[in-house]
Design an enzyme around this catalytic site. Structure first.
Site, PDB file in Angstrom:
ATOM      1  N   ASN A   1       0.776  -1.271  -0.138  1.00 15.13           N
ATOM      2  CA  ASN A   1      -0.016   0.084  -0.011  1.00 15.13           C
ATOM      3  C   ASN A   1       0.891   1.391  -0.109  1.00 15.13           C
ATOM      4  OD1 ASN A   1      -1.511   2.236   2.305  1.00 15.13           O
ATOM      5  ND2 ASN A   1      -2.743   1.497   0.754  1.00 15.13           N
TER       6      ASN A   1
ATOM      7  N   GLU B   1      -1.319   0.808  -5.490  1.00 12.84           N
ATOM      8  CA  GLU B   1      -1.334   2.135  -5.918  1.00 12.84           C
ATOM      9  C   GLU B   1      -0.359   2.301  -6.974  1.00 12.84           C
ATOM     10  OE1 GLU B   1      -3.336   2.382  -1.956  1.00 12.84           O
ATOM     11  OE2 GLU B   1      -1.717   1.526  -2.744  1.00 12.84           O
TER      12      GLU B   1
ATOM     13  N   ASP C   1      -5.654  21.162   9.836  1.00 12.94           N
ATOM     14  CA  ASP C   1      -6.115  20.117   8.921  1.00 12.94           C
ATOM     15  C   ASP C   1      -6.861  20.861   7.644  1.00 12.94           C
ATOM     16  OD1 ASP C   1      -6.651  17.508   7.858  1.00 12.94           O
ATOM     17  OD2 ASP C   1      -6.767  16.819   9.661  1.00 12.94           O
TER      18      ASP C   1
END
Length: 418
Positions: A130, A193, A239
């Site tokens: 991953n 990916e 964020d």
């Protein structure tokens, strides 16, 4: 990281990594910027390599309106990587994060943060690799603390905990925008990916074998392990919504080696809450929304998570309306497909969903509030939404800004004619 084709703004003033560089970078929200004179470091800092849809489209060889289609095609037709290389182009060093100009972005931050690091790991159970972007706060010259949310890497980490063995990882910083984009795609847990990235690269992607991992070339590569027993407080960190996320105990990364490219390496920094942050996190969710809407309204044209909505909380869906009710069906499908989505607007194909003024035009001229606005209270929302309840619930709103098929002539846009 190839920056030769970019229109780059060069900052030559000497700037420290603490606060000042980030402050300057925020003055150029949609530019590619390189800070060449970093106080105490030989390595420059670069940002903004994928902070516009135009740059992302260019990196995967398509038009802006084709990005969603291109991502879906790469996800559905991944290409196995067959080209490999080694670390011969790198200086292979003992780990020392003090040699990398990692930025402290805001004064309340928990520390300096790696923001553009792609973490590579293999599932201890399945062996599937991953790749995913994670924020990582510097603890000292050999350790980081990583924020892991419940996605693929989190599953790998849980499996490592069950086995009682730390999880081997590599962190790549400073890569091609297409590879960064592939690392953020929402693909099944048994997909790789890098095979999506290879599809973007027409089968020409070259990877480096790094122990059991296969990683793309990057300006900086760090090797280490995520501890399954050690945690420490991570945060505060700004964020997507330009607000501070909460502090949590998160796993520690114990680093062992680092590899830095011999030929003009740069440290890639993603400015928290900047357009690069928003697009890389949100844009890969658009294909998932598109496919869900297509199941409900086959004539869907395109989907966008808007920059004004942090590429996370607001969507606009374009449909070729066939029957009354198509707009509302599209809205309901979009809200279900991306649980963090808070507000969704459905528009006709004569509205440019990438133009906020055009979307506002549709809302102002085609919406009748008591008929076209849907309000859904007490549903799961985003943990990033500052107005969400403590249990994560919020109120979602859908706005059907499509034309009524009964009176189409009233909505004809004269300036679109001859």
């Amino acid at each position: 990281m190839n920056l030769k084709d970019e229109n780059i703004i060069e900052i030559t003033d000497e700037l420290p990594t603490e606060y000042e560089i980030s402050k300057v970078l925020r003055e150029y929200p949609k530019d590619t910027v390189i800070v060449k004179n970093v106080k105490g470091y030989d390595m420059p800092v670069v940002t903004g390599i994928c902070n516009t849809r135009d740059k992302i489209a260019k990196s995967i060889n398509c038009e802006v309106s084709e990005i969603t289609e291109k991502i879906i095609d790469a996800m559905e037709n991944p290409q196995k990587v067959t080209k490999f290389t080694d670390f011969s182009e790198y200086d292979n060093l003992e780990i020392d994060l003090g040699k990398i100009p990692i930025l402290t972005h805001y004064k309340r931050d928990g520390g300096a943060y790696i923001t553009a690091g792609v973490v590579f790991a293999r599932d201890p159970v399945t062996g599937i690799q991953n790749a995913s972007i994670h924020r990582m706060m510097v603890l000292d010259d050999k350790r980081l603390v990583i924020r892991i949310v419940p996605r693929n890497l989190y599953t790998y980490f849980q499996n490592a905990q069950k086995a009682g063995e730390d999880l081997q990882i590599a962190i790549a910083i400073g890569m091609d925008p297409a590879i960064l984009l592939a690392s953020t795609t929402s693909i099944p847990i048994d997909y790789n990916e890098m095979e999506v990235a290879n599809a973007f690269k027409d089968g020409e992607l070259e990877l480096i074998k790094c122990g059991d991992l296969e990683i793309p070339q990057a300006d900086i590569i760090l090797e280490g392990k995520i501890s399954v027993t050690e945690t420490v407080a991570e945060g505060p960190f700004v964020d997507l919504t330009d607000t501070y996320d909460i502090i949590r105990d998160q796993p520690i990364i114990n680093l062992e080696k680092m590899h830095i490219k011999k030929d003009n390496p740069c440290y890639h920094a993603i400015v928290p809450a900047g357009f690069e942050h928003k697009l890389l996190q949100g844009l890969p969710q658009e294909p998932r929304i598109f496919k869900a809407v297509k199941n409900a309204v086959p004539t869907v044209e395109n989907v966008v998570l808007t920059e004004g909505g942090c590429c996370w909380l607001h969507a606009v869906v374009s449909i070729n309306k066939q029957t009354e009710g198509d707009g509302k069906n599209a809205i309901m499908a979009a809200l279900s497909a991306h649980p963090s989505l808070k507000h969704c607007v459905a528009v006709d194909t004569d509205v440019n969903i990438f133009d906020a003024e055009d979307v506002e035009y549709a809302i102002s001229t085609r919406v009748k509030g008591d008929r076209d606005i849907m309000i859904v209270p007490n549903v799961r929302g985003s943990s990033l939404d500052p107005v969400a309840e403590s249990d994560g619930t919020t109120t979602k709103v859908g706005v059907d800004a499509t034309k009524s098929l009964k009176t189409l002539e009233k909505f004809e846009r004269v300036s679109f004619g001859e």
